[in-house]
Design a protein around this motif. Structure first.
Motif, PDB file in Angstrom:
ATOM      1  N   SER A  43     -38.068 -39.787  18.196  1.00  0.00           N
ATOM      2  CA  SER A  43     -38.813 -39.903  16.949  1.00  0.00           C
ATOM      3  C   SER A  43     -37.866 -40.324  15.850  1.00  0.00           C
ATOM      4  O   SER A  43     -36.661 -40.103  15.932  1.00  0.00           O
ATOM      5  N   GLU A  44     -38.417 -40.966  14.820  1.00  0.00           N
ATOM      6  CA  GLU A  44     -37.595 -41.433  13.717  1.00  0.00           C
ATOM      7  C   GLU A  44     -36.939 -40.266  13.014  1.00  0.00           C
ATOM      8  O   GLU A  44     -37.582 -39.278  12.675  1.00  0.00           O
ATOM      9  N   GLY A  45     -35.638 -40.372  12.755  1.00  0.00           N
ATOM     10  CA  GLY A  45     -34.922 -39.325  12.041  1.00  0.00           C
ATOM     11  C   GLY A  45     -34.511 -38.170  12.943  1.00  0.00           C
ATOM     12  O   GLY A  45     -33.900 -37.226  12.477  1.00  0.00           O
ATOM     13  N   GLU A  46     -34.834 -38.236  14.261  1.00  0.00           N
ATOM     14  CA  GLU A  46     -34.504 -37.140  15.165  1.00  0.00           C
ATOM     15  C   GLU A  46     -33.016 -37.169  15.486  1.00  0.00           C
ATOM     16  O   GLU A  46     -32.444 -38.226  15.737  1.00  0.00           O
ATOM     17  N   LYS A  47     -32.380 -36.005  15.503  1.00  0.00           N
ATOM     18  CA  LYS A  47     -30.954 -35.901  15.787  1.00  0.00           C
ATOM     19  C   LYS A  47     -30.758 -35.204  17.129  1.00  0.00           C
ATOM     20  O   LYS A  47     -31.421 -34.216  17.413  1.00  0.00           O
ATOM     21  N   THR A  48     -29.846 -35.724  17.922  1.00  0.00           N
ATOM     22  CA  THR A  48     -29.552 -35.145  19.218  1.00  0.00           C
ATOM     23  C   THR A  48     -28.317 -34.276  19.123  1.00  0.00           C
ATOM     24  O   THR A  48     -27.273 -34.739  18.668  1.00  0.00           O
ATOM     25  N   VAL A  49     -28.410 -32.999  19.540  1.00  0.00           N
ATOM     26  CA  VAL A  49     -27.272 -32.077  19.500  1.00  0.00           C
ATOM     27  C   VAL A  49     -26.411 -32.310  20.732  1.00  0.00           C
ATOM     28  O   VAL A  49     -26.934 -32.310  21.854  1.00  0.00           O
ATOM     29  N   PRO A  50     -25.120 -32.550  20.577  1.00  0.00           N
ATOM     30  CA  PRO A  50     -24.250 -32.750  21.743  1.00  0.00           C
ATOM     31  C   PRO A  50     -24.308 -31.556  22.689  1.00  0.00           C
ATOM     32  O   PRO A  50     -24.490 -30.418  22.271  1.00  0.00           O
ATOM     33  N   LYS A  51     -24.146 -31.834  23.974  1.00  0.00           N
ATOM     34  CA  LYS A  51     -24.274 -30.784  24.988  1.00  0.00           C
ATOM     35  C   LYS A  51     -23.259 -29.670  24.801  1.00  0.00           C
ATOM     36  O   LYS A  51     -23.549 -28.504  25.056  1.00  0.00           O
ATOM     37  N   GLU A  52     -22.018 -30.023  24.358  1.00  0.00           N
ATOM     38  CA  GLU A  52     -21.013 -28.980  24.186  1.00  0.00           C
ATOM     39  C   GLU A  52     -21.407 -27.984  23.094  1.00  0.00           C
ATOM     40  O   GLU A  52     -21.139 -26.788  23.199  1.00  0.00           O
ATOM     41  N   TYR A  53     -22.102 -28.485  22.048  1.00  0.00           N
ATOM     42  CA  TYR A  53     -22.560 -27.598  20.987  1.00  0.00           C
ATOM     43  C   TYR A  53     -23.731 -26.741  21.461  1.00  0.00           C
ATOM     44  O   TYR A  53     -23.863 -25.586  21.056  1.00  0.00           O
ATOM     45  N   GLU A  54     -24.582 -27.332  22.308  1.00  0.00           N
ATOM     46  CA  GLU A  54     -25.672 -26.547  22.866  1.00  0.00           C
ATOM     47  C   GLU A  54     -25.126 -25.380  23.690  1.00  0.00           C
ATOM     48  O   GLU A  54     -25.640 -24.263  23.625  1.00  0.00           O
ATOM     49  N   LYS A  55     -24.086 -25.641  24.463  1.00  0.00           N
ATOM     50  CA  LYS A  55     -23.483 -24.598  25.292  1.00  0.00           C
ATOM     51  C   LYS A  55     -22.874 -23.505  24.429  1.00  0.00           C
ATOM     52  O   LYS A  55     -23.019 -22.315  24.707  1.00  0.00           O
ATOM     53  N   GLN A  56     -22.180 -23.911  23.349  1.00  0.00           N
ATOM     54  CA  GLN A  56     -21.586 -22.929  22.444  1.00  0.00           C
ATOM     55  C   GLN A  56     -22.657 -22.071  21.782  1.00  0.00           C
ATOM     56  O   GLN A  56     -22.488 -20.856  21.630  1.00  0.00           O
ATOM     57  N   LEU A  57     -23.772 -22.713  21.416  1.00  0.00           N
ATOM     58  CA  LEU A  57     -24.858 -21.977  20.787  1.00  0.00           C
ATOM     59  C   LEU A  57     -25.466 -20.974  21.761  1.00  0.00           C
ATOM     60  O   LEU A  57     -25.742 -19.824  21.400  1.00  0.00           O
ATOM     61  N   GLU A  58     -25.655 -21.384  23.012  1.00  0.00           N
ATOM     62  CA  GLU A  58     -26.193 -20.481  24.025  1.00  0.00           C
ATOM     63  C   GLU A  58     -25.270 -19.284  24.246  1.00  0.00           C
ATOM     64  O   GLU A  58     -25.724 -18.146  24.376  1.00  0.00           O
ATOM     65  N   GLU A  59     -23.965 -19.540  24.298  1.00  0.00           N
ATOM     66  CA  GLU A  59     -23.004 -18.458  24.500  1.00  0.00           C
ATOM     67  C   GLU A  59     -23.009 -17.495  23.313  1.00  0.00           C
ATOM     68  O   GLU A  59     -22.900 -16.278  23.489  1.00  0.00           O
ATOM     69  N   ILE A 103     -25.567 -16.876  21.264  1.00  0.00           N
ATOM     70  CA  ILE A 103     -26.792 -16.079  21.322  1.00  0.00           C
ATOM     71  C   ILE A 103     -26.689 -15.005  22.396  1.00  0.00           C
ATOM     72  O   ILE A 103     -27.083 -13.849  22.189  1.00  0.00           O
ATOM     73  N   LYS A 104     -26.122 -15.357  23.536  1.00  0.00           N
ATOM     74  CA  LYS A 104     -25.958 -14.406  24.630  1.00  0.00           C
ATOM     75  C   LYS A 104     -25.036 -13.267  24.222  1.00  0.00           C
ATOM     76  O   LYS A 104     -25.298 -12.099  24.496  1.00  0.00           O
ATOM     77  N   ARG A 105     -23.930 -13.619  23.536  1.00  0.00           N
ATOM     78  CA  ARG A 105     -22.974 -12.592  23.100  1.00  0.00           C
ATOM     79  C   ARG A 105     -23.606 -11.647  22.094  1.00  0.00           C
ATOM     80  O   ARG A 105     -23.431 -10.425  22.168  1.00  0.00           O
ATOM     81  N   GLU A 106     -24.354 -12.200  21.143  1.00  0.00           N
ATOM     82  CA  GLU A 106     -25.014 -11.359  20.142  1.00  0.00           C
ATOM     83  C   GLU A 106     -26.038 -10.426  20.800  1.00  0.00           C
ATOM     84  O   GLU A 106     -26.207  -9.281  20.383  1.00  0.00           O
ATOM     85  N   LYS A 107     -26.690 -10.923  21.831  1.00  0.00           N
ATOM     86  CA  LYS A 107     -27.667 -10.107  22.551  1.00  0.00           C
ATOM     87  C   LYS A 107     -26.986  -8.917  23.218  1.00  0.00           C
ATOM     88  O   LYS A 107     -27.480  -7.784  23.163  1.00  0.00           O
ATOM     89  N   HIS A 108     -25.826  -9.160  23.831  1.00  0.00           N
ATOM     90  CA  HIS A 108     -25.103  -8.068  24.504  1.00  0.00           C
ATOM     91  C   HIS A 108     -24.580  -7.040  23.495  1.00  0.00           C
ATOM     92  O   HIS A 108     -24.610  -5.834  23.759  1.00  0.00           O
ATOM     93  N   ILE A 109     -24.094  -7.519  22.358  1.00  0.00           N
ATOM     94  CA  ILE A 109     -23.619  -6.586  21.330  1.00  0.00           C
ATOM     95  C   ILE A 109     -24.771  -5.720  20.829  1.00  0.00           C
ATOM     96  O   ILE A 109     -24.617  -4.518  20.614  1.00  0.00           O
ATOM     97  N   GLN A 110     -25.942  -6.335  20.669  1.00  0.00           N
ATOM     98  CA  GLN A 110     -27.107  -5.558  20.237  1.00  0.00           C
ATOM     99  C   GLN A 110     -27.476  -4.512  21.280  1.00  0.00           C
ATOM    100  O   GLN A 110     -27.883  -3.392  20.934  1.00  0.00           O
TER     101      GLN A 110
END
Length: 252
Positions: free
Chosen positions: A78-94, A96-103
């Motif tokens: 779509s116009e104006g859509e930005k693609t997040v690099p895979k390495e950043y997606e992995k960092q974001l997942e990690e 979120i996972k870490r915050e979940k474990h701390i909680q």
């Protein structure tokens, strides 16, 4: 001799003539610039506004080419859509996972405190350094000793799998009250507080195989009280072990 009626009279400030000529030249220059660049200026303005709205430039015709040689967005984007690099997606997942474990750790500590009537003594506090969990002496050690109680072992056994799910640095602090101690094993409160921090770490690393590189043991003795040492209640609060889940992670 009579002065010609068309002769320009001399001025007492001759610099004004030069200044007026300069202003006239500048005015002419601006008029020329505006007349030559009016169309391009409007086009650039419209293009800038379209870019800010995230829209693509107008198509110049068929062939899938937009504007001056710019590629037309593919059908899947779509116009104006930005693609997040895979390495950043992995960092974001990690993250979120870490915050979940701390909680999960915090929820367990709060549940344990409620279940064992330790809500006023066993506290969880977020700090700039990380998450600080205060464990009172009464749930960990007999008075003046550094041998874990049975209930302390059960508590640490339940905590270990949760701590294994994160890679954060963990600091264990030992604290005492100001009453002096002098035994063969513990010549001072420094020794007692350090031994208590060490025994907690040894239980987690030796029995549950947590990475020893993640842990720091610190004995503060009587020198960082959180309450008065003039009452039994205050001294009881000062006798504690503090588990800090640091914001810092172990370097991989």
């Amino acid at each position: 001799m009579k002065r010609n009626k068309f002769e320009v009279p001399r001025t007492t400030q001759p610099w004004l003539i030069t200044f007026a000529d300069l202003l006239m030249v500048i005015l002419i220059l601006f008029v020329l610039l505006y007349s030559y660049s009016d169309t391009d200026f409007k086009s650039a303005t419209n293009s800038f506004q379209n870019h800010n709205r995230g829209s693509a430039p107008e198509e110049s015709g068929g062939g899938g080419i937009a504007g001056d040689g710019e590629e037309k967005p593919s059908d899947g984007e779509s116009e104006g859509e930005k693609t997040v690099p895979k390495e950043y997606e992995k960092q974001l997942e990690e993250m979120i996972k870490r915050e979940k474990h701390i909680q999960e750790i915090l929820d367990y500590v709060k549940t344990y405190a409620t279940k064992h009537d330790l809500e006023g003594k066993m506290t969880v506090t977020p700090t700039e350094k990380g998450i600080e969990v205060i464990l009172p002496e009464i749930m960990l050690f007999p008075s003046g000793k550094a041998d874990l109680k049975e209930e302390a072992i059960l508590f640490l056994d339940d905590m270990a799998p949760l701590l294994a799910e994160i890679s954060n640095i963990i600091e264990i602090e030992g604290h005492t009250d100001n009453r002096p101690i002098s035994t063969e094993r513990f010549p001072s409160n420094w020794d007692l507080s350090t031994a208590r921090a060490n025994i907690v770490i040894r239980h987690l690393t030796e029995k549950h195989k947590l990475d020893p590189n993640r842990f720091k043991a610190i004995g503060y003795g009587e020198y960082k009280p959180i309450s008065t040492n003039n009452t039994d209640e205050g001294r009881s609060k000062n006798r504690r072990v503090v588990l800090i889940i640091s914001n810092e992670e172990l370097a991989k």
